[in-house]
Motif scaffolding. Structure first.
Motif, PDB file in Angstrom:
ATOM      1  N   LEU A 344       0.835  -1.204   0.000  1.00 26.12           N
ATOM      2  CA  LEU A 344       0.000   0.000   0.000  1.00 26.12           C
ATOM      3  C   LEU A 344       0.870   1.256   0.000  1.00 26.12           C
ATOM      4  CD1 LEU A 344      -2.751  -1.098   2.557  1.00 26.12           C
ATOM      5  CD2 LEU A 344      -2.949  -0.973   0.071  1.00 26.12           C
ATOM      6  N   ASN A 345       2.035   1.193   0.637  1.00 27.28           N
ATOM      7  CA  ASN A 345       2.959   2.322   0.618  1.00 27.28           C
ATOM      8  C   ASN A 345       3.547   2.510  -0.787  1.00 27.28           C
ATOM      9  OD1 ASN A 345       4.606   4.428   1.376  1.00 27.28           O
ATOM     10  ND2 ASN A 345       5.842   3.256   2.810  1.00 27.28           N
ATOM     11  N   LEU A 346       3.825   1.421  -1.477  1.00 22.98           N
ATOM     12  CA  LEU A 346       4.378   1.502  -2.825  1.00 22.98           C
ATOM     13  C   LEU A 346       3.442   2.205  -3.798  1.00 22.98           C
ATOM     14  CD1 LEU A 346       5.934  -2.044  -2.862  1.00 22.98           C
ATOM     15  CD2 LEU A 346       7.196   0.022  -3.494  1.00 22.98           C
ATOM     16  N   ALA A 347       2.174   2.194  -3.506  1.00 29.91           N
ATOM     17  CA  ALA A 347       1.188   2.799  -4.413  1.00 29.91           C
ATOM     18  C   ALA A 347       1.031   4.296  -4.210  1.00 29.91           C
ATOM     19  CB  ALA A 347      -0.165   2.109  -4.246  1.00 29.91           C
ATOM     20  N   TYR A 348       1.648   4.853  -3.167  1.00 28.29           N
ATOM     21  CA  TYR A 348       1.496   6.283  -2.889  1.00 28.29           C
ATOM     22  C   TYR A 348       2.623   7.064  -3.559  1.00 28.29           C
ATOM     23  CZ  TYR A 348       1.234  10.686  -0.312  1.00 28.29           C
ATOM     24  OH  TYR A 348       1.148  12.018   0.009  1.00 28.29           O
ATOM     25  N   ASP A 349       2.271   7.942  -4.476  1.00 27.90           N
ATOM     26  CA  ASP A 349       3.245   8.736  -5.229  1.00 27.90           C
ATOM     27  C   ASP A 349       3.335  10.132  -4.618  1.00 27.90           C
ATOM     28  OD1 ASP A 349       4.845  10.058  -7.025  1.00 27.90           O
ATOM     29  OD2 ASP A 349       3.842   9.262  -8.808  1.00 27.90           O
ATOM     30  N   PHE A 350       4.158  10.258  -3.573  1.00 32.59           N
ATOM     31  CA  PHE A 350       4.321  11.552  -2.915  1.00 32.59           C
ATOM     32  C   PHE A 350       4.977  12.576  -3.834  1.00 32.59           C
ATOM     33  CE2 PHE A 350       7.629  14.156  -0.878  1.00 32.59           C
ATOM     34  CZ  PHE A 350       6.812  15.109  -0.289  1.00 32.59           C
ATOM     35  N   GLU A 351       5.991  12.160  -4.550  1.00 35.37           N
ATOM     36  CA  GLU A 351       6.758  13.102  -5.355  1.00 35.37           C
ATOM     37  C   GLU A 351       5.885  13.799  -6.389  1.00 35.37           C
ATOM     38  OE1 GLU A 351       9.336  10.563  -3.181  1.00 35.37           O
ATOM     39  OE2 GLU A 351       7.735  10.019  -4.591  1.00 35.37           O
ATOM     40  N   GLU A 352       4.982  13.074  -7.010  1.00 35.30           N
ATOM     41  CA  GLU A 352       4.085  13.689  -7.987  1.00 35.30           C
ATOM     42  C   GLU A 352       3.153  14.688  -7.310  1.00 35.30           C
ATOM     43  OE1 GLU A 352       2.109  14.312 -11.726  1.00 35.30           O
ATOM     44  OE2 GLU A 352       4.094  13.613 -11.108  1.00 35.30           O
ATOM     45  N   GLN A 353       2.635  14.336  -6.151  1.00 33.10           N
ATOM     46  CA  GLN A 353       1.753  15.250  -5.429  1.00 33.10           C
ATOM     47  C   GLN A 353       2.506  16.479  -4.948  1.00 33.10           C
ATOM     48  OE1 GLN A 353      -0.387  13.244  -2.323  1.00 33.10           O
ATOM     49  NE2 GLN A 353      -1.760  12.208  -3.749  1.00 33.10           N
ATOM     50  N   ASN A 354       3.718  16.304  -4.485  1.00 33.63           N
ATOM     51  CA  ASN A 354       4.499  17.443  -4.014  1.00 33.63           C
ATOM     52  C   ASN A 354       4.760  18.431  -5.157  1.00 33.63           C
ATOM     53  OD1 ASN A 354       5.793  18.761  -1.840  1.00 33.63           O
ATOM     54  ND2 ASN A 354       7.794  17.970  -2.458  1.00 33.63           N
ATOM     55  N   ARG A 355       4.973  17.902  -6.331  1.00 35.43           N
ATOM     56  CA  ARG A 355       5.250  18.763  -7.486  1.00 35.43           C
ATOM     57  C   ARG A 355       3.998  19.452  -7.998  1.00 35.43           C
ATOM     58  NH1 ARG A 355       4.900  18.227 -12.938  1.00 35.43           N
ATOM     59  NH2 ARG A 355       4.211  16.057 -12.741  1.00 35.43           N
ATOM     60  N   THR A 356       2.897  18.706  -8.108  1.00 35.69           N
ATOM     61  CA  THR A 356       1.699  19.249  -8.760  1.00 35.69           C
ATOM     62  C   THR A 356       0.732  19.936  -7.804  1.00 35.69           C
ATOM     63  OG1 THR A 356       0.571  17.105  -8.552  1.00 35.69           O
ATOM     64  CG2 THR A 356       1.827  17.506 -10.579  1.00 35.69           C
ATOM     65  N   LEU A 357       0.749  19.542  -6.533  1.00 36.48           N
ATOM     66  CA  LEU A 357      -0.218  20.086  -5.577  1.00 36.48           C
ATOM     67  C   LEU A 357       0.417  21.020  -4.545  1.00 36.48           C
ATOM     68  CD1 LEU A 357      -2.353  16.919  -4.706  1.00 36.48           C
ATOM     69  CD2 LEU A 357      -2.952  18.752  -6.301  1.00 36.48           C
ATOM     70  N   PHE A 358       1.660  20.762  -4.183  1.00 33.74           N
ATOM     71  CA  PHE A 358       2.225  21.396  -2.988  1.00 33.74           C
ATOM     72  C   PHE A 358       3.375  22.354  -3.278  1.00 33.74           C
ATOM     73  CE2 PHE A 358       0.954  17.059  -1.157  1.00 33.74           C
ATOM     74  CZ  PHE A 358      -0.348  17.477  -0.944  1.00 33.74           C
ATOM     75  N   TYR A 359       3.643  22.642  -4.537  1.00 36.28           N
ATOM     76  CA  TYR A 359       4.683  23.607  -4.893  1.00 36.28           C
ATOM     77  C   TYR A 359       6.033  23.224  -4.284  1.00 36.28           C
ATOM     78  CZ  TYR A 359       0.863  26.419  -6.700  1.00 36.28           C
ATOM     79  OH  TYR A 359      -0.222  26.847  -7.422  1.00 36.28           O
ATOM     80  N   ASP A 360       6.263  21.897  -4.169  1.00 37.02           N
ATOM     81  CA  ASP A 360       7.502  21.353  -3.607  1.00 37.02           C
ATOM     82  C   ASP A 360       7.804  21.903  -2.218  1.00 37.02           C
ATOM     83  OD1 ASP A 360       8.261  19.626  -5.733  1.00 37.02           O
ATOM     84  OD2 ASP A 360       8.905  21.362  -6.899  1.00 37.02           O
ATOM     85  N   ALA A 361       6.743  22.153  -1.463  1.00 39.71           N
ATOM     86  CA  ALA A 361       6.913  22.754  -0.130  1.00 39.71           C
ATOM     87  C   ALA A 361       7.181  21.729   0.969  1.00 39.71           C
ATOM     88  CB  ALA A 361       5.667  23.557   0.227  1.00 39.71           C
ATOM     89  N   TYR A 362       6.895  20.443   0.698  1.00 46.95           N
ATOM     90  CA  TYR A 362       6.901  19.459   1.772  1.00 46.95           C
ATOM     91  C   TYR A 362       8.041  18.451   1.640  1.00 46.95           C
ATOM     92  CZ  TYR A 362       2.207  21.209   2.745  1.00 46.95           C
ATOM     93  OH  TYR A 362       1.144  22.007   3.048  1.00 46.95           O
ATOM     94  N   LYS A 363       8.318  17.785   2.756  1.00 44.70           N
ATOM     95  CA  LYS A 363       9.225  16.653   2.787  1.00 44.70           C
ATOM     96  C   LYS A 363       8.441  15.430   3.260  1.00 44.70           C
ATOM     97  CE  LYS A 363      13.510  19.182   3.672  1.00 44.70           C
ATOM     98  NZ  LYS A 363      14.675  19.337   4.589  1.00 44.70           N
ATOM     99  N   ARG A 364       8.797  14.281   2.696  1.00 43.56           N
ATOM    100  CA  ARG A 364       8.110  13.064   3.113  1.00 43.56           C
ATOM    101  C   ARG A 364       8.660  12.583   4.444  1.00 43.56           C
ATOM    102  NH1 ARG A 364       6.369   7.440   0.156  1.00 43.56           N
ATOM    103  NH2 ARG A 364       4.606   7.146   1.593  1.00 43.56           N
ATOM    104  N   ILE A 365       7.766  12.142   5.286  1.00 48.77           N
ATOM    105  CA  ILE A 365       8.115  11.690   6.632  1.00 48.77           C
ATOM    106  C   ILE A 365       8.709  10.287   6.573  1.00 48.77           C
ATOM    107  CG2 ILE A 365       7.173  11.111   8.895  1.00 48.77           C
ATOM    108  CD1 ILE A 365       4.989  13.242   8.344  1.00 48.77           C
ATOM    109  N   ASP A 366       9.841  10.084   7.242  1.00 45.33           N
ATOM    110  CA  ASP A 366      10.464   8.759   7.253  1.00 45.33           C
ATOM    111  C   ASP A 366      10.872   8.337   8.664  1.00 45.33           C
ATOM    112  OD1 ASP A 366      12.561  10.469   7.678  1.00 45.33           O
ATOM    113  OD2 ASP A 366      13.734   9.843   5.927  1.00 45.33           O
TER     114      ASP A 366
END
Length: 610
Positions: A344-366
């Motif tokens: 289920l984690n493999l299916a989440y595309d954070f990088e695409e959302q950060n680019r298209t929705l978030f203006y590259d404002a966020y970092k993914r939590i690890d």
């Protein structure tokens, strides 16, 4: 770490260092402060905190907003949806400073004492502490508040499970006894109990009805704090007015604070409507939680003319960590397999959302302690490795050989590769694709689930995630519900998956039991949203609670972080380590804010009061 309404309700600790000072009875070794890390900054007899303006004028009105609604102003019970701001009315025995990682000083209590083995703690109440009706705050009030909390709130009952009694041991003394020794956190956490007036709750209201602290209420509650409730519009607004003869106004922990005459909260069901109210000067202060709006939404006259100020401040994030994301409920059979959760984690595309929705404002939590010194990184070594070696047969071997990393996408090629890996993991877990649907290979039952959200704001994140899962044959419904329904459903564990998270102090302790402990799985309203039951995690939690020094606490917490990450209990999302605030140019503050807080509204003041 549990959160209070204005000040923290509970601040978890593992190390409590107490400084000596002299009070009426020196035989009890009375103390004036606790420090969770190091020694308290402010010594006995300090005049005020460094981050306040001692000459801040009193006056002016502050108009704030909240998203959602409320149906009770009684925080002593886990029923209903509690109004914001009740920490203005009710007080605790001790209170935190805002320029230390975690130190507390006397508020309702002037001092406290405990034996060397931490088997109890005694609080000495201030002689002048008073309720708003002029009655003194008594040990009976503290005992009543503690007993009410554990009777009416399952989360607090679990948090205080090692407190076996609260007893009056002197005219102004209340003693809490514990069922275990050398838990250095226990004396501290009982000092953070919200104290209620026993005589008020045991009396009848203006209509002749008996009050009941175990039930919700919209009758303005009585407190001892700097504000009282002056007006309530059920579900819509609450107004607090400053108490002119507040008993604690001249305390060193209160000097230069609580400066507004009135503070009101208006409630909105729609976040966009709430922002329009801010733009229209109906609301004074705004905390931004959308990257797009922060980047593009402030092109309007008041902002362009400088009537609205905008700032991005890291203060509040310097002393905390966070984990946030999509949490599968392992009480549901389909989520019990770790390979499924990783898929289920493999299916989440954070990088695409950060680019298209978030203006590259966020970092993914690890990390479950992301942004703090407690976050694990690299491979374990030193004391951390030694701790994990003791559990080697109970934890995933990958902890010793692989650094945890979230899947990386962001391009069609990488996204497809991740989905192929997800299909492989589902197959290993006993699923296969039939007619475009992911089904249980034995039963043919489709793999499908629902994500519930607390309002629509995360829909823009959840819907693309659902579409990604659909590409591998998983049907996911995304449903936004109203806040009251949301609260009831997460309390009762009535969900497949939620978007939620955990905030962490730099001194984790007893609250970790409620977050991931096996005992909390079946407890209503506990913080164990994921349904985690893992003996290795239980052992690490106990080791955190009884850590003998800071190095052991940090190493054990990092070890816990690794075990949590390796089991894929959450699909981590993203964060920004700063508060984005906007406010009408009606306020003043010192140029240098508290190191670990914005201090709003506590140490700010109104220009109109000058």
């Amino acid at each position: 770490m549990f959160q209070r309404f204005v000040r923290p309700l509970f601040i978890a600790s593992s190390l409590v260092i107490l400084t000596h000072s002299s009070f009426a009875d020196d035989t009890k070794n009375w103390q004036h402060a606790t420090s969770l890390v190091g020694s308290p900054k402010y010594q006995q007899g300090f005049s005020h905190f460094d981050y306040v303006n001692v000459n801040a004028p009193k006056g002016g009105n502050l108009r704030l907003s909240e998203t959602g609604s409320f149906d009770t102003i009684n925080p002593a019970t886990a029923k209903g949806e509690i109004a914001t701001g009740l920490g203005l009315v009710l007080e605790t025995l001790i209170v935190s400073s805002l320029d230390e990682i975690s130190s507390d000083y006397g508020l309702l209590a002037e001092a406290f004492s405990h034996p060397e083995d931490y088997s109890s703690v005694t609080y000495l109440l201030r002689d002048k502490a008073r309720w708003h009706d002029g009655m003194p705050v008594t040990p009976e009030d503290v005992i009543f508040s503690f007993e009410s909390a554990i009777a009416n709130d399952p989360k607090r009952k679990n948090y205080y499970k090692h407190v076996i009694s609260a007893e009056k041991t002197g005219e102004r003394e209340v003693t809490f006894k514990f069922d275990e020794k050398n838990n250095r956190e226990l004396p501290h956490i009982v000092g953070q109990i919200l104290v209620h007036p026993k005589h008020w709750w045991e009396a009848k209201n203006a209509s002749g009805e008996q009050r009941d602290i175990s039930r919700t209420t919209l009758e303005p509650i009585m407190g001892s704090g700097p504000y009282r409730i002056s007006q309530i519009s059920p579900g819509s607004s609450v107004t607090f007015e400053r108490v002119k003869n507040y008993w604690g106004e001249d305390l060193n922990v209160n000097i230069g604070q609580n400066n507004f005459d009135k503070i009101s909260y208006s409630y909105f069901s729609d976040r966009n409507v709430e922002f329009e109210a801010f733009k229209a000067n109906d609301i004074d202060y705004w905390v931004e939680n959308e990257a797009k709006r922060w980047a593009t939404g402030y092109d309007f006259p008041a902002a362009n003319e400088g009537k609205i100020k905008r700032e991005q401040l890291a203060n509040a994030y310097r002393s905390s960590g966070i984990m946030l994301g999509f949490i599968p409920n392992q009480r549901r059979e389909i989520f019990k397999d770790q390979r499924v959760r990783r898929a289920l984690n493999l299916a989440y595309d954070f990088e695409e959302q950060n680019r298209t929705l978030f203006y590259d404002a966020y970092k993914r939590i690890d990390s479950y302690f992301f942004g703090s010194e407690l976050a694990s990184s690299g491979l374990p070594e030193g004391l951390e490795l030694d701790i994990l070696e003791e559990l080697r047969n109970e934890i995933p071997e990958s902890i010793f050989t692989e650094e945890y990393r979230n899947p990386i996408a962001g391009t069609p090629q990488k996204a497809r590769a991740n989905l192929r890996e997800a299909i492989k993991l589902f197959k290993e877990a006993g699923y296969e694709t039939r007619k475009g649907k992911m089904v249980n290979a034995k039963t043919g039952e489709p793999f499908t689930f629902e994500i519930i959200l607390n309002g629509p704001i995360i829909e823009k994140v959840a819907l693309p995630y659902a579409q990604s899962l659909k590409k591998i044959g998983i049907d996911v419904s995304v449903r936004s519900i109203d806040p009251s329904q949301w609260v009831n459903r997460w309390r009762e564990r009535d969900y497949d998956m939620i978007y939620y998270g955990w905030a962490q102090s730099l001194s984790p302790g007893n609250e970790q039991i409620g977050y991931w402990g096996s005992d909390a799985v079946d407890q209503s309203a506990s913080g164990n949203y994921a349904g985690i039951s893992n003996p290795a995690i239980d052992k690490l939690i106990q080791k955190i609670i009884f850590a003998e020094n800071r190095d052991e606490l940090v190493a054990t917490t990092k070890a816990l972080d690794r075990v949590l990450l390796a089991n894929d209990y959450i699909i981590p999302s993203y964060t920004i380590r700063a508060s984005r605030i906007a406010y009408w140019d009606k306020f003043e503050r010192l140029d240098e804010l508290p190191k670990y807080s914005i201090g709003f509204p506590t140490v700010w003041w109104s220009k109109s009061a000058e």
